[in-house]
Design a protein around this motif. Structure first.
Motif, PDB file in Angstrom:
ATOM      1  N   THR A 307      11.313 -58.095 -25.703  1.00 54.83           N
ATOM      2  CA  THR A 307      12.123 -57.275 -25.378  1.00 54.83           C
ATOM      3  C   THR A 307      12.235 -55.872 -25.717  1.00 54.83           C
ATOM      4  O   THR A 307      12.471 -54.712 -25.162  1.00 54.83           O
ATOM      5  N   LEU A 310       9.796 -53.835 -24.090  1.00 50.48           N
ATOM      6  CA  LEU A 310      10.367 -53.508 -22.881  1.00 50.48           C
ATOM      7  C   LEU A 310      10.817 -52.239 -22.988  1.00 50.48           C
ATOM      8  O   LEU A 310      11.168 -51.177 -22.311  1.00 50.48           O
ATOM      9  N   LYS A 311      11.900 -52.242 -24.007  1.00 48.20           N
ATOM     10  CA  LYS A 311      12.762 -50.784 -24.152  1.00 48.20           C
ATOM     11  C   LYS A 311      11.925 -49.628 -24.336  1.00 48.20           C
ATOM     12  O   LYS A 311      12.226 -48.480 -23.986  1.00 48.20           O
ATOM     13  N   GLU A 314      10.860 -48.522 -20.902  1.00 49.54           N
ATOM     14  CA  GLU A 314      11.932 -47.997 -20.176  1.00 49.54           C
ATOM     15  C   GLU A 314      12.400 -46.636 -20.469  1.00 49.54           C
ATOM     16  O   GLU A 314      13.171 -46.103 -19.998  1.00 49.54           O
ATOM     17  N   LYS A 315      11.819 -46.046 -21.497  1.00 51.67           N
ATOM     18  CA  LYS A 315      12.532 -44.753 -22.139  1.00 51.67           C
ATOM     19  C   LYS A 315      11.754 -43.750 -21.135  1.00 51.67           C
ATOM     20  O   LYS A 315      10.723 -43.885 -20.903  1.00 51.67           O
ATOM     21  N   LYS A 316      12.391 -42.906 -20.772  1.00 49.21           N
ATOM     22  CA  LYS A 316      11.955 -41.768 -19.745  1.00 49.21           C
ATOM     23  C   LYS A 316      10.709 -40.984 -20.298  1.00 49.21           C
ATOM     24  O   LYS A 316       9.827 -40.894 -19.489  1.00 49.21           O
ATOM     25  N   LEU A 322       6.900 -46.781 -12.063  1.00 47.57           N
ATOM     26  CA  LEU A 322       8.059 -47.677 -11.677  1.00 47.57           C
ATOM     27  C   LEU A 322       7.577 -48.873 -11.393  1.00 47.57           C
ATOM     28  O   LEU A 322       8.069 -50.189 -11.825  1.00 47.57           O
ATOM     29  N   LEU A 325       6.718 -50.703 -14.557  1.00 47.46           N
ATOM     30  CA  LEU A 325       8.021 -51.051 -15.360  1.00 47.46           C
ATOM     31  C   LEU A 325       8.536 -52.258 -14.785  1.00 47.46           C
ATOM     32  O   LEU A 325       8.986 -53.162 -15.534  1.00 47.46           O
ATOM     33  N   GLU A 326       8.531 -52.366 -13.477  1.00 48.60           N
ATOM     34  CA  GLU A 326       9.492 -53.479 -12.877  1.00 48.60           C
ATOM     35  C   GLU A 326       8.571 -54.933 -12.991  1.00 48.60           C
ATOM     36  O   GLU A 326       8.977 -55.715 -13.213  1.00 48.60           O
ATOM     37  N   GLN A 329       9.179 -55.602 -16.553  1.00 49.54           N
ATOM     38  CA  GLN A 329      10.732 -56.248 -16.741  1.00 49.54           C
ATOM     39  C   GLN A 329      10.676 -57.840 -16.044  1.00 49.54           C
ATOM     40  O   GLN A 329      11.356 -58.588 -16.669  1.00 49.54           O
TER      41      GLN A 329
END
Length: 512
Positions: A307, A310-311, A314-316, A322, A325-326, A329
């Motif tokens: 987790t 993943l954070k 997920e940061k810009k 995308l 990232l998906e 996730q």
């Protein structure tokens, strides 16, 4: 013993002789491994265990063997089992622990002479150690100490192989080594030319025709000796030099070597991908190392580490595509179903599609052995999560330039194109053969990341062994590091079997 005798030098854990021994006709073996010699005591322990396995009648391996590889009894208890005792002596007469080129020649020769038991037509197999020939190995050795590199005796360990040819005149020999052998130089000249000349005229009154297993007929380029395993049904891109030596009198008795040389070449096979041999094994999570992060291993902490990774993605500012990232996730969500880190034995129903199932699976095991994950630092788990998600979506393993800045290792010159190992975090792609399994897998798992992102780990010993085409009932002795090392040093047994089929065809054509 009614099979064609085989002697295996520099045998390692026995991949090459396993392929030869696997050819059967009814309950008899077409080839009989009479002697296999390996200097490493742990690899020899593996070799002798497999020699014991082969000592039993085909298809009649006793229950005690499976109890041993499941960890239910000790090796001593296995060898003391009343059903096993009659076969133990034979297995140790076959598998010998000795350093070729160092041990007394007379002792080595006596083993071979006793093993051949008067047979005049037989097969010599094996491959001298490759460190002096491998591109990475010789670059390191020459750079550190050029004089020591020139005097390294491993350049000439092939001469022990040559000595056996000269002394015992095998009908056929099969010699394996790394591709770097073709370009390795010693004292300013290509060592491969010297090896080839020596093998063709070993000095025993015989000449040998040295052929390729992949290019029919005469050889015009040394690269013709290179076998690209992925072209022949092996789930691994392993490129090795393998020489096919045929004694001249045998060659002259087989007209098809000239008229139909393709009969003695490997036939290309459909591509076998990593997923074909890895799917069906029990899914596992990695263990969590607390060496640097201070997090003890548990399911909850492992999932917390994913987790956290993943954070980061997920940061810009991470600028992760995308779809990648998906995928990450989704992987973290799915990871909650993975509780086990495996073990020496996992009871499970193991499935696989034919024809691979006939080669790999053995229902007597009752599950899978040596399927246990390594411990990884949390920071590496973050990298594995990104890398495996990237590979799944982009259909390639990421280079360091693809990584978010926050996940880059703390090394200098990472953006320099001359930086070595820009793909140091390498994912094994599902829909392709794996990259070459080498002994470095024993050091860390960065080159061998599992293709399934939710498992977020490197390959287990059993997974590496499957990519090397070892049957599931092949057990590697030693600790996990030693097991990885043996797997990486071996010849893929399924490739060896295909080579053995050609050797058998040749000898049968010669009327032997």
């Amino acid at each position: 013993m009614n099979g064609i005798p085989v002697i295996d030098l520099f045998a390692g854990p026995g991949g090459l002789c396993e392929g030869f021994a696997s050819l059967t006709k009814g309950e008899s073996r077409c080839f009989e491994i009479r002697v296999s010699i390996e200097k490493d005591p742990i690899a020899h322990k593996t070799l002798s265990l497999r020699a014991l396995f082969r000592s039993f009648p085909v298809g009649k391996v006793p229950a005690a063997y499976y109890q041993y590889i499941r960890g239910e009894i000790s090796r001593e208890q296995l060898e003391s089992d009343p059903v096993v005792i009659p076969y133990v002596k034979k297995s140790y007469a076959e598998a010998r622990c000795a350093e070729l080129g160092k041990n007394d020649h007379s002792e080595i020769d006596s083993w071979i002479r006793d093993g051949l038991a008067g047979a005049k037509e037989w097969v010599l197999i094996g491959g001298p150690p490759c460190q002096a020939y491998s591109i990475v190995g010789r670059s390191r050795m020459r750079g550190n100490n050029p004089k020591e590199f020139e005097s390294d005796k491993r350049h000439f360990l092939y001469k022990e192989y040559l000595r056996i040819i000269k002394e015992f005149s095998p009908s056929v020999f099969v010699m394996e080594n790394v591709k770097g052998m073709l370009t390795s130089q010693h004292s300013g000249s290509l060592i491969f030319n010297r090896i080839l000349e020596d093998l063709q005229l070993p000095g025993n009154g015989h000449e040998y025709l040295v052929r390729s297993f992949v290019v029919p007929g005469e050889i015009s380029d040394p690269d013709d000796f290179v076998i690209k395993s992925e072209n022949f049904g092996i789930p691994q891109s392993r490129h090795r030099v393998i020489l096919f030596g045929i004694r001249a009198d045998i060659a002259e008795s087989v007209p098809d070597l000239v008229n139909r040389p393709e009969r003695f070449s490997l036939e290309q096979s459909p591509l076998v991908c990593a997923r074909d041999v890895l799917d069906g094994l029990p899914p596992l999570r990695s263990k969590l190392s607390n060496r640097y992060d201070g997090m003890t291993d548990s399911v909850a902490n492992w999932q917390k580490a994913l987790t956290n990774g993943l954070k980061v993605l997920e940061k810009k500012k991470s600028a992760v595509p995308l779809r990648v990232l998906e995928r990450a996730q989704w992987a973290v969500t799915k990871s909650w179903i993975h509780k086990s880190t495996g073990g020496q034995f996992i009871q499970s129903d193991i499935s696989m599609n034919e024809p691979l199932a006939s080669w790999y699976l053995d229902p007597e095991i009752g599950g899978v052995t040596l399927h246990e994950t390594r411990s990884h630092m949390e920071s590496d788990l973050h990298r594995y999560l990104f890398a495996s998600s990237f590979a799944r979506e982009e259909k390639r393993s990421p280079r360091l330039s693809d990584f978010p800045q926050a996940l880059l290792p703390n090394h200098q010159n990472l953006n320099n194109e001359s930086t070595p190992f820009l793909d140091r975090f390498r994912v094994q792609l599902r829909n392709q053969p794996s990259t070459t399994i080498v002994s470095h897998i024993s050091k860390d798992g960065h080159y061998y990341i599992h293709p399934e992102p939710s498992q977020c780990r490197s390959l287990t010993v059993r997974e590496a062994a499957r990519l090397q085409t070892f049957p599931d009932n092949y057990f590697f002795e030693g600790n996990r590091t030693q097991q990885y090392h043996q797997v990486g040093n071996a010849v893929p047994p399924l490739l060896a079997r295909k080579i053995a089929e050609i050797v058998l065809r040749l000898l049968q054509s010669a009327g032997l």
